[in-house]
Design a protein around this motif. Structure first.
Motif, mmCIF file in Angstrom:
data_model
loop_
_atom_site.group_PDB
_atom_site.id
_atom_site.type_symbol
_atom_site.label_atom_id
_atom_site.label_comp_id
_atom_site.label_asym_id
_atom_site.label_seq_id
_atom_site.Cartn_x
_atom_site.Cartn_y
_atom_site.Cartn_z
ATOM 1 N N LYS A 140 10.358 -12.022 44.469
ATOM 2 C CA LYS A 140 11.745 -12.460 44.594
ATOM 3 C C LYS A 140 12.155 -13.257 43.348
ATOM 4 O O LYS A 140 13.277 -13.132 42.843
ATOM 5 C CB LYS A 140 11.925 -13.310 45.858
ATOM 6 N N LYS A 186 15.107 -12.414 40.451
ATOM 7 C CA LYS A 186 16.130 -13.362 39.995
ATOM 8 C C LYS A 186 16.102 -13.531 38.483
ATOM 9 O O LYS A 186 17.144 -13.612 37.832
ATOM 10 C CB LYS A 186 15.910 -14.722 40.670
ATOM 11 N N GLU A 187 14.896 -13.590 37.925
ATOM 12 C CA GLU A 187 14.758 -13.822 36.488
ATOM 13 C C GLU A 187 15.123 -12.602 35.654
ATOM 14 O O GLU A 187 15.636 -12.742 34.547
ATOM 15 C CB GLU A 187 13.314 -14.228 36.165
ATOM 16 N N PRO A 217 17.165 -9.361 36.138
ATOM 17 C CA PRO A 217 18.042 -8.511 36.945
ATOM 18 C C PRO A 217 18.047 -7.039 36.551
ATOM 19 O O PRO A 217 18.505 -6.198 37.323
ATOM 20 C CB PRO A 217 19.429 -9.131 36.727
#
Length: 268
Positions: A189, A193-194, A196
């Motif tokens: 996850k 987020k880091e 995309p």
């Protein structure tokens, strides 16, 4: 979300499958071979070199595999520090400039000692060994692959984590397994987020007819959980690896899942 129109193939791809010698990992490799274009490559890795080589022969023998498929085997124990680097090196050797997709399937894992309860895990070396194989190596291998094949125009990157309902729900006497799966879910996850541009999927394959389930039926310390495993098998509620893998391929081709999400086989 990504594209809304399902793909018909996964492109000319470099695929890396850990834990590929048997069970779900072996089946994933077979399904991927049918969905990648000619000129693709698959790197298979596991601890059993003999089983990997038999799969290599099967995949390159024309059984549904694309023409000109390159298959390389890396016999490695992911609990050892040098394993991620050896796998990344093999992937570099197999990659060609015209490939348009890198797919990493983090399938390798172990159930751990389910014959004990939480209070029995007083040996730090045992716990560290489990986490090294199931969590640390997964992080380092994924980071190494992403570093080896950085973002560029025309290159898709997909990372699959073979997860479990145990990442979301506590199972008595399965403290190591639940901890490892939960850690991996959160790890990916964070990756989503880091980064995309990377497609990240935590896939829960469901209860599978594998050696792991057979072990769980006889060794799980919690009596109620052990009975539920046996009852599930008696009622025919266990999936084959082929059934679950077909759903995974449908997810990859549809490419509409939220990156980083946990998607269970029964959600599709």
């Amino acid at each position: 979300m990504s594209s809304t129109t399902a793909l018909t193939d996964l492109g000319q791809a470099l695929c890396i499958v850990t834990g590929a010698s048997r069970g779900l990992g072996r089946t994933v490799a077979k399904h991927l071979a049918r969905l990648i274009k000619p000129g693709s490559a698959i790197v298979l890795t596991a601890r059993s070199g003999q089983d990997l080589r038999s799969l290599q022969t099967e995949l390159t023998g024309g059984d549904g595999a694309g023409a000109g498929l390159v298959v390389e085997c890396v016999e490695a124990d992911l609990g050892h520090n040098d394993a991620p680097g050896r796998i990344v090196s093999a992937a570099r050797r197999c990659f060609k400039a015209d490939m348009d997709h890198v797919i990493l399937v983090n399938n390798a894992g172990s159930v751990g000692d389910v014959s004990h309860f939480f209070r029995n895990f007083t040996n730090m070396a045992e716990v560290n060994s489990y986490l090294s194989f199931n969590v640390s190596s997964c992080l380092c291998l994924t980071a190494g692959v992403l570093d080896a094949f950085p973002q560029r125009d025309g290159l898709r990157r997909t990372v699959v984590n073979i997860s479990s309902i145990c990442a979301l729900q506590p199972y008595p006497s399965w403290s190591l397994y639940c901890t490892g799966k939960a850690a991996r879910n959160m790890m990916f996850k964070v990756l989503a987020k880091e980064e995309p541009d990377i497609r990240v999927l935590n896939y829960g394959p469901g209860p599978l007819d594998t050696d792991m389930l057979a072990y769980a039926k006889s060794h799980t310390a919690d009596e109620n959980l052990r009975m539920s495993f046996n009852d599930m098998c008696d009622k025919g509620q266990v999936l084959s690896c082929d059934q679950s893998c077909s759903v995974l391929m449908k997810l990859l081709l549809g490419d509409s899942y939220e990156s980083g999400a946990h998607v269970d086989v029964y959600d599709v």
